[in-house]
Scaffold this active site. Structure first.
Site, PDB file in Angstrom:
ATOM      1  N   ARG A  63      89.182  46.199  72.846  1.00  0.00           N
ATOM      2  CA  ARG A  63      88.234  45.077  72.824  1.00  0.00           C
ATOM      3  C   ARG A  63      88.369  44.270  71.526  1.00  0.00           C
ATOM      4  N   ASP A 139      85.145  38.538  81.797  1.00  0.00           N
ATOM      5  CA  ASP A 139      84.163  39.593  81.591  1.00  0.00           C
ATOM      6  C   ASP A 139      84.571  40.890  82.301  1.00  0.00           C
ATOM      7  N   LEU A 163      77.898  31.764  72.359  1.00  0.00           N
ATOM      8  CA  LEU A 163      78.646  30.582  71.950  1.00  0.00           C
ATOM      9  C   LEU A 163      77.862  29.307  72.261  1.00  0.00           C
ATOM     10  N   LEU A 174      82.239  32.083  79.789  1.00  0.00           N
ATOM     11  CA  LEU A 174      83.558  32.097  79.168  1.00  0.00           C
ATOM     12  C   LEU A 174      84.537  32.888  80.029  1.00  0.00           C
ATOM     13  N   CYS A 193      74.637  25.867  62.958  1.00  0.00           N
ATOM     14  CA  CYS A 193      73.240  26.324  63.054  1.00  0.00           C
ATOM     15  C   CYS A 193      72.404  25.816  61.874  1.00  0.00           C
ATOM     16  N   CYS A 196      68.350  26.252  61.046  1.00  0.00           N
ATOM     17  CA  CYS A 196      67.594  26.493  62.278  1.00  0.00           C
ATOM     18  C   CYS A 196      67.455  28.000  62.556  1.00  0.00           C
ATOM     19  N   CYS A 199      66.172  30.232  67.914  1.00  0.00           N
ATOM     20  CA  CYS A 199      66.467  31.301  68.882  1.00  0.00           C
ATOM     21  C   CYS A 199      65.900  32.636  68.398  1.00  0.00           C
ATOM     22  N   CYS A 219      66.934  44.052  73.832  1.00  0.00           N
ATOM     23  CA  CYS A 219      67.102  42.778  74.554  1.00  0.00           C
ATOM     24  C   CYS A 219      66.707  42.944  76.026  1.00  0.00           C
TER      25      CYS A 219
HETATM   26  C1  B12 Z   1      77.876  43.403  76.232  1.00  0.00           C
HETATM   27  C2  B12 Z   1      77.414  42.024  76.656  1.00  0.00           C
HETATM   28  C3  B12 Z   1      76.039  41.784  76.691  1.00  0.00           C
HETATM   29  C4  B12 Z   1      75.030  42.755  76.097  1.00  0.00           C
HETATM   30  C5  B12 Z   1      75.097  42.644  74.552  1.00  0.00           C
HETATM   31  C6  B12 Z   1      75.118  41.173  74.089  1.00  0.00           C
HETATM   32  C7  B12 Z   1      75.744  40.947  72.718  1.00  0.00           C
HETATM   33  N1  B12 Z   1      75.295  39.888  72.082  1.00  0.00           N
HETATM   34  O1  B12 Z   1      76.615  41.693  72.296  1.00  0.00           O
HETATM   35  C8  B12 Z   1      73.700  42.273  76.751  1.00  0.00           C
HETATM   36  C9  B12 Z   1      73.455  43.045  78.038  1.00  0.00           C
HETATM   37  C10 B12 Z   1      72.446  42.376  75.874  1.00  0.00           C
HETATM   38  C11 B12 Z   1      74.067  40.835  77.096  1.00  0.00           C
HETATM   39  C12 B12 Z   1      73.120  39.830  77.279  1.00  0.00           C
HETATM   40  C13 B12 Z   1      73.444  38.509  77.577  1.00  0.00           C
HETATM   41  N2  B12 Z   1      74.662  38.033  77.921  1.00  0.00           N
HETATM   42 CO1  B12 Z   1      76.296  39.078  77.759  1.00  0.00          CO
HETATM   43  N3  B12 Z   1      77.991  39.887  77.499  1.00  0.00           N
HETATM   44  C14 B12 Z   1      78.351  41.037  77.004  1.00  0.00           C
HETATM   45  C15 B12 Z   1      79.886  41.129  76.939  1.00  0.00           C
HETATM   46  C16 B12 Z   1      80.361  41.959  78.144  1.00  0.00           C
HETATM   47  C17 B12 Z   1      80.463  41.708  75.647  1.00  0.00           C
HETATM   48  C18 B12 Z   1      79.863  41.124  74.348  1.00  0.00           C
HETATM   49  C19 B12 Z   1      80.299  41.891  73.137  1.00  0.00           C
HETATM   50  O2  B12 Z   1      81.487  42.129  72.941  1.00  0.00           O
HETATM   51  N4  B12 Z   1      79.347  42.325  72.305  1.00  0.00           N
HETATM   52  C20 B12 Z   1      79.651  43.096  71.112  1.00  0.00           C
HETATM   53  C21 B12 Z   1      79.244  42.322  69.880  1.00  0.00           C
HETATM   54  C22 B12 Z   1      79.517  43.159  68.607  1.00  0.00           C
HETATM   55  O3  B12 Z   1      80.089  41.205  69.834  1.00  0.00           O
HETATM   56  P1  B12 Z   1      79.534  39.771  69.528  1.00  0.00           P
HETATM   57  O4  B12 Z   1      78.266  39.503  70.188  1.00  0.00           O
HETATM   58  O5  B12 Z   1      80.638  38.808  69.741  1.00  0.00           O
HETATM   59  O6  B12 Z   1      79.262  40.077  67.971  1.00  0.00           O
HETATM   60  C23 B12 Z   1      79.524  39.206  67.023  1.00  0.00           C
HETATM   61  C24 B12 Z   1      78.316  39.046  66.152  1.00  0.00           C
HETATM   62  O7  B12 Z   1      77.674  40.275  66.028  1.00  0.00           O
HETATM   63  C25 B12 Z   1      78.961  38.551  64.933  1.00  0.00           C
HETATM   64  N5  B12 Z   1      78.530  39.047  63.660  1.00  0.00           N
HETATM   65  C26 B12 Z   1      78.221  40.277  63.261  1.00  0.00           C
HETATM   66  N6  B12 Z   1      77.891  40.249  61.972  1.00  0.00           N
HETATM   67  C27 B12 Z   1      78.019  38.984  61.548  1.00  0.00           C
HETATM   68  C28 B12 Z   1      77.802  38.407  60.324  1.00  0.00           C
HETATM   69  C29 B12 Z   1      78.016  37.022  60.189  1.00  0.00           C
HETATM   70  C30 B12 Z   1      77.792  36.412  58.870  1.00  0.00           C
HETATM   71  C31 B12 Z   1      78.436  36.242  61.284  1.00  0.00           C
HETATM   72  C32 B12 Z   1      78.661  34.783  61.176  1.00  0.00           C
HETATM   73  C33 B12 Z   1      78.624  36.863  62.551  1.00  0.00           C
HETATM   74  C34 B12 Z   1      78.411  38.214  62.632  1.00  0.00           C
HETATM   75  O8  B12 Z   1      80.340  38.913  64.955  1.00  0.00           O
HETATM   76  C35 B12 Z   1      80.604  39.722  66.083  1.00  0.00           C
HETATM   77  C36 B12 Z   1      82.020  39.455  66.493  1.00  0.00           C
HETATM   78  O9  B12 Z   1      82.323  38.100  66.384  1.00  0.00           O
HETATM   79  C37 B12 Z   1      80.286  39.606  77.079  1.00  0.00           C
HETATM   80  C38 B12 Z   1      81.605  39.339  77.827  1.00  0.00           C
HETATM   81  C39 B12 Z   1      82.786  39.598  76.953  1.00  0.00           C
HETATM   82  N7  B12 Z   1      83.736  40.358  77.462  1.00  0.00           N
HETATM   83  O10 B12 Z   1      82.825  39.142  75.822  1.00  0.00           O
HETATM   84  C40 B12 Z   1      79.080  38.994  77.841  1.00  0.00           C
HETATM   85  C41 B12 Z   1      78.649  37.590  77.425  1.00  0.00           C
HETATM   86  C42 B12 Z   1      78.582  37.559  75.925  1.00  0.00           C
HETATM   87  N8  B12 Z   1      77.283  37.497  77.939  1.00  0.00           N
HETATM   88  C43 B12 Z   1      76.955  36.313  78.324  1.00  0.00           C
HETATM   89  C44 B12 Z   1      75.638  35.933  78.724  1.00  0.00           C
HETATM   90  C45 B12 Z   1      75.499  34.611  79.458  1.00  0.00           C
HETATM   91  C46 B12 Z   1      74.542  36.760  78.424  1.00  0.00           C
HETATM   92  C47 B12 Z   1      73.039  36.416  78.569  1.00  0.00           C
HETATM   93  C48 B12 Z   1      72.686  34.979  78.222  1.00  0.00           C
HETATM   94  C49 B12 Z   1      72.621  36.761  80.027  1.00  0.00           C
HETATM   95  C50 B12 Z   1      71.141  36.578  80.337  1.00  0.00           C
HETATM   96  N9  B12 Z   1      70.673  35.366  80.560  1.00  0.00           N
HETATM   97  O11 B12 Z   1      70.397  37.539  80.403  1.00  0.00           O
HETATM   98  C51 B12 Z   1      72.403  37.435  77.572  1.00  0.00           C
HETATM   99  C52 B12 Z   1      72.273  36.848  76.159  1.00  0.00           C
HETATM  100  C53 B12 Z   1      71.719  37.816  75.138  1.00  0.00           C
HETATM  101  C54 B12 Z   1      72.218  37.513  73.727  1.00  0.00           C
HETATM  102  N10 B12 Z   1      71.408  36.860  72.899  1.00  0.00           N
HETATM  103  O12 B12 Z   1      73.365  37.873  73.399  1.00  0.00           O
HETATM  104  C55 B12 Z   1      78.129  35.351  78.217  1.00  0.00           C
HETATM  105  C56 B12 Z   1      77.906  34.407  77.019  1.00  0.00           C
HETATM  106  C57 B12 Z   1      78.530  33.032  77.193  1.00  0.00           C
HETATM  107  C58 B12 Z   1      78.402  32.244  75.926  1.00  0.00           C
HETATM  108  N11 B12 Z   1      78.230  30.937  76.058  1.00  0.00           N
HETATM  109  O13 B12 Z   1      78.459  32.780  74.847  1.00  0.00           O
HETATM  110  C59 B12 Z   1      79.355  36.338  78.048  1.00  0.00           C
HETATM  111  C60 B12 Z   1      80.489  35.849  77.153  1.00  0.00           C
HETATM  112  C61 B12 Z   1      79.885  36.616  79.488  1.00  0.00           C
HETATM  113  C62 B12 Z   1      80.775  35.487  79.991  1.00  0.00           C
HETATM  114  N12 B12 Z   1      82.006  35.800  80.348  1.00  0.00           N
HETATM  115  O14 B12 Z   1      80.419  34.345  80.066  1.00  0.00           O
HETATM  116  N13 B12 Z   1      75.419  40.669  77.171  1.00  0.00           N
HETATM  117  S1  SF4 Z   2      65.345  39.389  74.801  1.00  0.00           S
HETATM  118 FE1  SF4 Z   2      67.595  39.098  74.651  1.00  0.00          FE
HETATM  119  S2  SF4 Z   2      68.045  37.298  75.905  1.00  0.00           S
HETATM  120 FE2  SF4 Z   2      65.812  37.338  75.550  1.00  0.00          FE
HETATM  121  S3  SF4 Z   2      65.493  36.052  73.758  1.00  0.00           S
HETATM  122 FE3  SF4 Z   2      65.716  38.142  73.003  1.00  0.00          FE
HETATM  123  S4  SF4 Z   2      67.913  38.380  72.581  1.00  0.00           S
HETATM  124 FE4  SF4 Z   2      67.690  36.539  73.840  1.00  0.00          FE
HETATM  125  S1  SF4 Z   3      68.712  27.894  68.195  1.00  0.00           S
HETATM  126 FE1  SF4 Z   3      69.317  27.190  66.136  1.00  0.00          FE
HETATM  127  S2  SF4 Z   3      69.976  29.059  65.089  1.00  0.00           S
HETATM  128 FE2  SF4 Z   3      69.947  29.518  67.286  1.00  0.00          FE
HETATM  129  S3  SF4 Z   3      72.018  29.124  67.992  1.00  0.00           S
HETATM  130 FE3  SF4 Z   3      70.869  27.226  68.314  1.00  0.00          FE
HETATM  131  S4  SF4 Z   3      71.207  26.035  66.427  1.00  0.00           S
HETATM  132 FE4  SF4 Z   3      71.819  28.145  65.978  1.00  0.00          FE
END
Ligand code: B12
Ligand code: SF4
Ligand code: SF4
Length: 386
Positions: A63, A139, A163, A174, A193, A196, A199, A219
């Protein structure tokens, strides 16, 4: 090896074909463009933020790095498909007699909608390039789609971790095509961002320990979709009428002023899933559940988990009209449904009436989790009577 001019032409043709197929954006990056992702994913897992999604841990190495998933990959093509709602995404939250299904699941399963188009685009690429190998993902494989999409310049990971695009807002899926072809990579998008925090403040369960980091265990999307057992007590009231996923953090984003309604017809909301009656949903048996959610992502969680969620929403509705159906569900075959029915009744009945019901039913219950539900709810009712 294609010349720079031929490569440029190929990318333009690819972009046009993607738009023709219904994709709303396309951008290209390198497989090694996300050097911070492995450490950040490792931190997420070490903190236990993935909860019971053990598959994230099992596939972590692949991953975190496209080159580990497929050593031959030379370019990653990231695609966005808009699923923007027609109206206010959160309007239905104000109607406790209705269940709220999040916007991404009010229509056909996006995996099905996107997969065919991705395959067609990938074949087009190979035929125009005159060779090369491809793999398509939506996904369905261990791919970190969000950081890759940011590296490709499609948008940036907002503080809610999803994103955001300056052009599309937050409502888009995506998908990716991995290829052995060497295509011209774009520049990453930068963070817009600023100060702001909309969220972060909008989240009903306080699921962000820090900006850009999500504790999935808190969540509502995880709790209603991925989590199999009883929903932890501390989150039940905050669920409100959200019975599948949650949109609050996405909807709060000011960049959605640029969002438009999905142009793909299969991603436009089914009328019957925009604000379904909770009373009707609570009556679904397995065959009717499967029929209603055929082709929808909701089907994936199965009838029992879905009814569990609906019972939590019923408990939050303050509508005593749900009592007879909740009582009927005390005899359900699934313990997770019986436990949620206990909680709903403890919220819908007067404390005395609930205590009398508990007296009668607790002795008949054999499942340890459901017995604990009865005891906790009985204690709550007793403290309210005092
Ligand atoms: C597991 C998963 C979930 C989990 C965990 C979500 C999460 N945020 O990790 C759960 C079930 C909660 C979930 C919920 C949702 N999901 Co989802 N999910 C996934 C999945 C399968 C993997 C995501 C992942 O790898 N997570 C692991 C974490 C570690 O990775 P990350 O979020 O990218 O983490 C980054 C940040 O933590 C950041 N970070 C950490 N520390 C720091 C520090 C700094 C300074 C900075 C800048 C960043 C940073 O860096 C990490 C890597 O870049 C993806 C599909 C895919 N294969 O990618 C879909 C995906 C992310 N989900 C999606 C969607 C639509 C949702 C929901 C909106 C669905 C809903 N309406 O209920 C919600 C949104 C919740 C939210 N706020 O994230 C879409 C998002 C599309 C987009 N525009 O981004 C995806 C991409 C699916 C798709 N193919 O379209 N999801
Ligand atoms: S519960 Fe999850 S999807 Fe709902 S606002 Fe919080 S982080 Fe976003
Ligand atoms: S609500 Fe504000 S902080 Fe959250 S993603 Fe959008 S611009 Fe960024």
């Amino acid at each position: 090896m294609l010349s720079a001019k031929a490569l440029d032409r190929l990318c333009r043709q690819l972009r046009d074909k993607a738009a023709q197929l219904g994709f709303d954006d396309l951008a290209i990056t390198r497989p090694d463009a996300i050097p911070q992702a492995p450490q950040r994913l490792a931190q997420f897992l070490a903190d236990g933020h993935h909860g019971s999604m053990g598959w994230m841990e099992e596939t972590a190495d692949r991953r975190a790095s496209p080159g580990v998933l497929w050593p031959d990959v030379r370019s990653v093509i990231m695609l966005a498909m808009n699923y923007g709602p027609a109206g206010d995404a959160l309007e239905n939250l104000a109607h406790p007699d209705r269940g709220n299904i999040s916007v991404y699941a009010r229509h056909r399963d996006y995996h099905d909608v996107i997969k065919g188009k991705l395959k067609e685009l990938a074949s087009f690429l190979v035929s125009r390039a005159g060779g090369g190998d491809v793999k398509v993902f939506v996904d369905t494989a261990p791919v970190m789609e969000k950081p890759l999409a940011q590296a490709a310049g499609l948008g940036w990971q907002g503080k809610h971790t999803n994103l955001v695009s300056r052009r599309l807002g937050s409502w888009f899926f995506l998908a990716s095509i991995f290829t052995t072809l060497d295509l011209a990579a774009a520049e990453p998008e930068r963070d817009h961002c600023g100060s702001c925090r909309a969220c972060l403040s909008a989240c009903p369960t306080d699921a962000f320990p820090q900006p850009y980091r999500l504790d999935a265990r808190r969540c509502i999307s995880y709790l209603t979709i991925e989590h199999a057992g009883p929903i932890p007590d501390e989150f039940r009231v905050a669920l409100g009428n959200r019975i599948y996923g949650c949109d609050d953090c996405l909807a709060a984003c000011p960049w959605n002023k640029f969002a438009v309604e999905a142009r793909e017809a299969k991603l436009q909301a089914r009328e019957d899933l925009e604000a379904p009656s909770l009373a009707t949903l609570l009556r679904l048996d397995d065959p009717v559940f499967r029929q209603l959610f055929s082709g929808s992502p909701v089907k994936r969680i199965g009838r029992d988990r879905f009814i569990r969620n609906c019972l939590i929403a019923a408990g939050n509705s303050a509508d005593a009209g749900h009592v007879p159906q909740a009582v009927a569900l005390l005899d359900d075959d699934a313990a997770v449904v019986r436990g949620a029915a206990v909680w709903a009744l403890s919220r819908l009945l007067a404390p005395e009436a609930f205590a009398a019901l508990a007296e009668d039913r607790l002795t008949q219950e054999t499942d340890a989790d459901v017995r604990r539900e009865w005891q906790a709810a009985k204690a709550r009712a007793a403290s309210e009577t005092r």
